[in-house]
Design a protein around this motif. Structure first.
Motif, PDB file in Angstrom:
ATOM      1  N   ALA A 322     -27.283 -30.299 -24.433  1.00  0.00           N
ATOM      2  CA  ALA A 322     -26.381 -31.443 -24.402  1.00  0.00           C
ATOM      3  C   ALA A 322     -25.036 -31.003 -23.812  1.00  0.00           C
ATOM      4  O   ALA A 322     -24.589 -29.887 -24.059  1.00  0.00           O
ATOM      5  CB  ALA A 322     -26.198 -31.980 -25.812  1.00  0.00           C
ATOM      6  N   TRP A 323     -24.424 -31.874 -23.033  1.00  0.00           N
ATOM      7  CA  TRP A 323     -23.128 -31.559 -22.401  1.00  0.00           C
ATOM      8  C   TRP A 323     -22.052 -31.535 -23.467  1.00  0.00           C
ATOM      9  O   TRP A 323     -21.980 -32.427 -24.320  1.00  0.00           O
ATOM     10  CB  TRP A 323     -22.797 -32.617 -21.357  1.00  0.00           C
ATOM     11  CG  TRP A 323     -21.686 -32.203 -20.448  1.00  0.00           C
ATOM     12  CD1 TRP A 323     -20.368 -32.446 -20.627  1.00  0.00           C
ATOM     13  CD2 TRP A 323     -21.812 -31.462 -19.234  1.00  0.00           C
ATOM     14  NE1 TRP A 323     -19.652 -31.899 -19.590  1.00  0.00           N
ATOM     15  CE2 TRP A 323     -20.509 -31.292 -18.717  1.00  0.00           C
ATOM     16  CE3 TRP A 323     -22.876 -30.909 -18.511  1.00  0.00           C
ATOM     17  CZ2 TRP A 323     -20.242 -30.611 -17.526  1.00  0.00           C
ATOM     18  CZ3 TRP A 323     -22.611 -30.240 -17.329  1.00  0.00           C
ATOM     19  CH2 TRP A 323     -21.316 -30.088 -16.845  1.00  0.00           C
ATOM     20  N   GLN A 324     -21.223 -30.523 -23.442  1.00  0.00           N
ATOM     21  CA  GLN A 324     -20.244 -30.349 -24.516  1.00  0.00           C
ATOM     22  C   GLN A 324     -18.953 -29.767 -23.950  1.00  0.00           C
ATOM     23  O   GLN A 324     -18.995 -28.764 -23.236  1.00  0.00           O
ATOM     24  CB  GLN A 324     -20.832 -29.370 -25.525  1.00  0.00           C
ATOM     25  CG  GLN A 324     -20.251 -29.480 -26.892  1.00  0.00           C
ATOM     26  CD  GLN A 324     -20.809 -28.381 -27.788  1.00  0.00           C
ATOM     27  OE1 GLN A 324     -21.681 -27.600 -27.394  1.00  0.00           O
ATOM     28  NE2 GLN A 324     -20.294 -28.306 -28.984  1.00  0.00           N
ATOM     29  N   ALA A 325     -17.831 -30.403 -24.256  1.00  0.00           N
ATOM     30  CA  ALA A 325     -16.553 -29.866 -23.783  1.00  0.00           C
ATOM     31  C   ALA A 325     -16.206 -28.626 -24.603  1.00  0.00           C
ATOM     32  O   ALA A 325     -16.551 -28.549 -25.780  1.00  0.00           O
ATOM     33  CB  ALA A 325     -15.469 -30.921 -23.961  1.00  0.00           C
ATOM     34  N   PRO A 326     -15.555 -27.621 -23.976  1.00  0.00           N
ATOM     35  CA  PRO A 326     -15.187 -26.437 -24.754  1.00  0.00           C
ATOM     36  C   PRO A 326     -14.172 -26.791 -25.842  1.00  0.00           C
ATOM     37  O   PRO A 326     -13.403 -27.735 -25.696  1.00  0.00           O
ATOM     38  CB  PRO A 326     -14.567 -25.490 -23.721  1.00  0.00           C
ATOM     39  CG  PRO A 326     -14.207 -26.354 -22.561  1.00  0.00           C
ATOM     40  CD  PRO A 326     -15.110 -27.547 -22.586  1.00  0.00           C
ATOM     41  N   LEU A 327     -14.217 -26.018 -26.915  1.00  0.00           N
ATOM     42  CA  LEU A 327     -13.301 -26.236 -28.031  1.00  0.00           C
ATOM     43  C   LEU A 327     -11.897 -25.775 -27.631  1.00  0.00           C
ATOM     44  O   LEU A 327     -11.731 -24.660 -27.149  1.00  0.00           O
ATOM     45  CB  LEU A 327     -13.803 -25.429 -29.233  1.00  0.00           C
ATOM     46  CG  LEU A 327     -13.026 -25.570 -30.525  1.00  0.00           C
ATOM     47  CD1 LEU A 327     -13.242 -26.959 -31.115  1.00  0.00           C
ATOM     48  CD2 LEU A 327     -13.475 -24.508 -31.514  1.00  0.00           C
ATOM     49  N   GLY A 328     -10.905 -26.616 -27.799  1.00  0.00           N
ATOM     50  CA  GLY A 328      -9.526 -26.226 -27.514  1.00  0.00           C
ATOM     51  C   GLY A 328      -8.701 -26.215 -28.791  1.00  0.00           C
ATOM     52  O   GLY A 328      -8.862 -27.082 -29.642  1.00  0.00           O
ATOM     53  N   LEU A 329      -7.876 -25.197 -28.958  1.00  0.00           N
ATOM     54  CA  LEU A 329      -7.009 -25.114 -30.138  1.00  0.00           C
ATOM     55  C   LEU A 329      -5.561 -25.131 -29.674  1.00  0.00           C
ATOM     56  O   LEU A 329      -5.218 -24.444 -28.712  1.00  0.00           O
ATOM     57  CB  LEU A 329      -7.235 -23.794 -30.883  1.00  0.00           C
ATOM     58  CG  LEU A 329      -8.612 -23.448 -31.402  1.00  0.00           C
ATOM     59  CD1 LEU A 329      -8.604 -22.032 -31.965  1.00  0.00           C
ATOM     60  CD2 LEU A 329      -9.002 -24.443 -32.469  1.00  0.00           C
TER      61      LEU A 329
END
Ligand code: AMP
Ligand code: MG
Length: 405
Positions: A322-329
């Motif tokens: 599934a397409w998933q945006a990278p986690l940003g903190l």
């Protein structure tokens, strides 16, 4: 199909996503061999979990009717996990029961042992208790027939455990993606060979090897190809005939020896993109026969950064994830960062936690696209948007931790 316009990382990803379809090909695999593979079909539970009414505590199983009576209850036996009590509980009776043990017929409530006074085979319940307390009901975790894992899920440790808890020994996974890669450049020397004047060791080959290993693809490493039109043409034809994806490094800018660009323009349908990201401006994307092609820039940090930001999500998409945006903190940056507005920076940062548990990030220092040690020191990218200029120490910045990318 050469485009000379600058595009953002997001736009590049959107175009790639629109252009690529997941590979077909499904394999049945035993659980152990399914680790880190992509689930090809949704998995529904064949069972209720829990499959029988059981105790959530060590204590005494009773009938809730006994709660209203201030009477002593007689302990008539015990039930352990895996060893049920063979019999029925009558009013006025209790059963010693352990966590996970099956409730006997006639019982619907468990009183934890701390709330019970016991003398011989008699117990008295202390305090107020609710009917049905400390009892795990059939199907309260997973109902039979419910979808527990969606197609496209990567099977990690939790998923293997979950499947095993349902008694599932085999699953359908996507076949592995086949990725062929080679480095280009007359200056490249392979490890194990003595360096000649003007040569450098081919590091991209090994960085790419590591990245592709981590992704679990089938990797065909074709080594170094000289900056020679015929050799590059042959390498592309060989690679495209055996792999789903061909990845190269170097030769995609506009230098005199950049034959990748020239050759591939003749052989396939390829876009040469100037991505508004630093490091990593030039990137080629397109098709070579049936294979998908990514031409990474030669500079080691650029090639790793473009891999993480663009190739990695694309490969995931191709292998059916599934397409998933990278986690940003969003964290405070303790160092000042230099940047000119115009393209997004993916600076190398060190994310750390102080004694109070507060996260902050600092720069690894020199941000040149040839400083490969910065990728090793870093544990995250500091992502500075296109329009941003310099960042003062103490400002908030967005980071993408490496292992979660
Ligand atoms: P290019 O994209 O071919 O113009 O290369 C840009 C820079 O990256 C040059 O300094 C190359 O020497 C360097 N470079 C290219 N390929 C590699 C590689 N496989 N390993 C290390 N450095 C490379
Ligand atoms: Mg080159």
């Amino acid at each position: 199909m050469t485009s000379n316009t600058f595009i953002s990382v997001a736009e590049a990803l959107q175009r790639i996503r629109g252009a690529l379809q997941a590979i077909s090909g499904i394999e049945r695999r035993h659980l152990r061999d399914a680790w880190h593979r992509v689930l090809a079909e949704p998995v529904s539970s064949p069972l209720n979990v829990p499959g029988y009414v059981n105790s959530a505590m060590d204590g005494y199983a009773i009938n809730s009717a006994s709660l209203r009576q201030d009477q002593a209850l007689t302990v008539i036996g015990q039930a352990l996990a895996g060893i049920p009590f063979d019999g029925q509980l009558q009013p006025g009776q209790a059963l010693r029961i352990m966590t996970g043990a099956m409730l006997p017929e006639g019982a619907d409530t468990v009183i934890m042992q701390e709330d019970v006074q016991r003398e011989g085979d008699q117990i008295r319940i202390q305090g107020q208790h609710q009917a049905g307390a400390n009892v795990r009901q059939i199907g309260e975790d997973i109902a039979a027939g419910a979808v527990v894992l969606a197609a496209g899920k990567i099977l990690g440790a939790a998923e293997l455990g979950l499947l095993a808890s349902l008694g599932i020994a085999e699953v359908s996974v996507r076949r592995r993606l086949r990725v062929a890669s080679f480095s280009t450049g007359d200056e490249l020397c392979s490890i194990g060979q003595p360096l000649q004047a003007g040569q450098i060791y081919d590091s991209n080959r090994y960085a790419l090897y590591g990245l592709l290993r981590e992704m679990g693809v089938e990797h065909i490493d074709m080594g170094v190809i000289r900056d020679d039109r015929q050799a590059i043409r042959q390498a592309f034809q060989d690679a495209a005939s055996i792999a789903d994806v061909v990845i190269t490094s170097g030769g995609v800018s506009v230098g005199d020896a950049d034959f990748v660009k020239q050759t591939i323009d003749e052989l396939g349908q390829v876009d040469f993109w100037k991505i508004r990201m630093k490091p990593g401006k030039p990137l080629a994307f397109g098709r070579l026969g049936n294979a998908v092609f990514f031409g990474l820039p030669g500079n080691p940090v650029s090639s790793m950064a473009t891999f993480y930001q663009i190739v990695l999500p694309s490969l995931r998409h191709l292998q059916g994830q599934a397409w998933q945006a990278p986690l940003g903190l969003l964290v405070r940056c303790s160092t000042a960062l230099k940047k000119s507005p115009g393209r997004a920076d993916y600076q190398r940062g060190i994310l750390e936690m102080d004694a109070q548990g507060e996260l902050s990030v600092r720069s690894t220092g020199h941000q040149g696209s040839h400083i490969l040690s910065s990728m090793s020191q870093a544990n995250c990218f500091i992502v500075l948007p296109d329009e941003a200029g310099n960042t003062a120490a103490g400002e908030m910045v967005m980071v993408q931790p490496f292992p979660l990318l």
